[in-house]
Design a protein around this motif. Structure first.
Motif, short mmCIF file in Angstrom:
data_model
loop_
_atom_site.label_atom_id
_atom_site.label_comp_id
_atom_site.label_asym_id
_atom_site.label_seq_id
_atom_site.Cartn_x
_atom_site.Cartn_y
_atom_site.Cartn_z
N ARG A 76 -15.46 3.59 17.15
CA ARG A 76 -14.81 2.97 16.00
C ARG A 76 -13.30 2.90 16.20
NH1 ARG A 76 -15.64 4.43 9.53
NH2 ARG A 76 -13.93 3.12 8.76
N PHE A 77 -12.73 3.97 16.72
CA PHE A 77 -11.28 3.99 16.94
C PHE A 77 -10.87 2.95 17.97
CE2 PHE A 77 -7.27 5.32 18.67
CZ PHE A 77 -6.57 5.74 17.55
N LYS A 80 -10.94 -0.31 16.43
CA LYS A 80 -10.15 -0.38 15.20
C LYS A 80 -10.97 -1.01 14.06
CE LYS A 80 -6.34 1.46 16.76
NZ LYS A 80 -6.90 2.00 18.02
N THR A 81 -12.19 -0.51 13.90
CA THR A 81 -13.11 -1.05 12.89
C THR A 81 -12.79 -0.47 11.51
OG1 THR A 81 -14.85 -1.23 14.56
CG2 THR A 81 -15.53 -1.32 12.25
N LEU A 83 -9.99 0.42 9.86
CA LEU A 83 -9.12 1.60 9.85
C LEU A 83 -7.76 1.28 9.26
CD1 LEU A 83 -9.97 3.14 13.36
CD2 LEU A 83 -10.73 3.94 11.12
N ASP A 84 -7.67 0.19 8.50
CA ASP A 84 -6.40 -0.19 7.88
C ASP A 84 -6.28 0.44 6.50
OD1 ASP A 84 -8.45 -1.73 6.88
OD2 ASP A 84 -7.23 -3.55 6.65
N ILE A 88 -8.07 7.90 7.18
CA ILE A 88 -8.25 8.35 8.56
C ILE A 88 -8.52 9.85 8.59
CG2 ILE A 88 -7.22 8.38 10.86
CD1 ILE A 88 -7.60 5.58 9.65
N GLN A 114 -4.99 11.03 18.28
CA GLN A 114 -4.83 9.57 18.20
C GLN A 114 -5.02 9.10 16.76
OE1 GLN A 114 -7.80 8.45 21.12
NE2 GLN A 114 -6.23 7.97 22.65
N LEU A 118 -2.43 7.14 14.17
CA LEU A 118 -2.76 5.95 13.40
C LEU A 118 -2.42 6.14 11.94
CD1 LEU A 118 -4.03 3.12 13.70
CD2 LEU A 118 -6.24 4.15 13.17
#
Length: 373
Positions: A76-77, A80-81, A83-84, A88, A114, A118
């Motif tokens: 997923r990371f 970037k599915t 993750l906005d 997190i 990481q 993000l």
């Protein structure tokens, strides 16, 4: 009581490994969990439950299933599915950070760092806050913070401890301070969200997204405050965070109904049809145990909080749990988004997680994965 509740919960989680087939539970509809392919904010709670079950039983099947979820979070990371957003911390504290805490797996540690980076990118220098949802400059969401973020901050505190980079801690403290100042009201209740000018940081006003009204107290938001400020105190030792957690806990307990489990909003009109939110009470049960561990042994409020914890947990086990039932969830009568008509009276995976965490703390003194043991 706690032991039998734990054993029942563990067997349900064991069955759910096969039921879910590698997918992630979110909320249920008519008693059946809706599953997704790891693209929602709630997916870390399932991973956390698997790690909790592994620690309690030492059964390798739970560890294998939990490790598979971490690999899914790695994918997923990389992709970037969805993750906005600021959740997190919910996602990676209970998955890869849990694996690091338990197994000392270096790749899990690196993935968690990481993830912390993000989350750090959501700090808006102009406004002076971590933006909850949406991309930078978003016209609708760009100026919003929400109280839930307090449970994402431990990811940043932990990253500072791991790397020595003080920026993680600085951002977490500034966000906690802003939350304390603007989301916690003078009577110790709380706003769900608050808006600021994106460029200047000038406060605009409090609002809600899932509560009854903008000025009401959404019980799950109050619960995040109880646990979240206690966690900020653990990391920083700032006494104002401990005091804020105590204030919010006192408010929560003082406004509970007779059976000691919260309605979905403290200001919602109460009738026979008013929805509960057992997940809010489960969060507070875990948060109260954190708070009690951090409080001075001579604090005169210890007995009050201890009593509130036992009353709520007893009611959750006796009146809201699925003990003895062939059910996918552990805790009935959770609420997700009542006004939005999204699963207002069913299983919530975060409710199940915090219920199990609270039970394990009561029975064995074990904790979740918000900080290193």
């Amino acid at each position: 009581m706690w032991s039998s509740a734990i054993e029942d919960a563990i067997e349900k989680v064991r069955k759910n490994i096969d039921r879910f087939g590698g997918r992630f539970p979110h909320v249920s509809m008519n008693g059946t969990y809706q599953l997704n392919n790891n693209d929602d904010w709630t997916n870390g709670f399932w991973s956390g439950m698997l790690w909790l079950c592994y620690e309690y039983t030492q059964d390798e099947s739970f560890r294998i299933a939990a490790t598979h979820t971490v690999e899914d979070f790695r994918r997923r990371f990389a992709a970037k599915t969805v993750l906005d957003h600021h959740d997190i911390g919910f996602l990676y504290s209970l998955s890869s950070k849990a694996q690091w805490i338990i197994d000392k797996d270096e790749s899990a540690r690196q993935l968690t760092l990481q993830a912390a980076d993000l989350l750090l990118k959501r700090w808006r220098t102009g406004g002076g806050y971590i933006q909850a949802w949406g991309p930078v400059g978003d016209a609708q969401e760009g100026g919003r913070i929400i109280i839930d973020c307090l449970l994402n901050l431990p990811l940043l505190y932990w990253a500072e401890q791991q790397t020595g980079d003080s920026l993680y801690r600085q951002v977490a403290v500034m966000q906690a301070d802003k939350t304390k100042r603007y989301l916690v009201r003078g009577d110790d209740s709380s706003y769900h969200t608050f808006f600021f000018d994106q460029m200047t940081g000038e406060p605009i006003g409090g609002a809600t997204h899932q509560g009854y009204t903008n000025g009401s107290t959404w019980t799950r938001g109050q619960a995040w405050g109880v646990y979240g400020f206690a966690l900020s105190y653990r990391y920083t030792k700032d006494p104002l965070y401990l005091e804020t957690s105590k204030r919010m806990a006192r408010y929560f307990l003082e406004h509970l109904p007779q059976d000691h489990v919260a309605y979905w909003d403290f200001n919602a009109p109460v009738s026979a049809d008013t929805y509960r939110d057992s997940s809010a009470s489960a969060i507070v049960a875990a948060g109260l145990q954190e708070l009690l561990e951090l409080m001075d042994k001579e604090d005169p409020e210890r007995a009050y909080f201890q009593q509130g914890l036992l009353q709520s947990m007893t009611s959750l086990v006796q009146n809201y749990s699925t003990i003895g039932e062939d059910a996918e969830g552990l805790l009935k009568h959770g609420s997700y988004h009542v006004r939005g008509d999204l699963s207002p009276d069913d299983f919530m995976i975060w409710g199940d997680y915090f219920y199990l965490e609270a039970l394990l703390r009561l029975q064995k003194g074990s904790r979740g994965y918000w900080y290193e043991r």
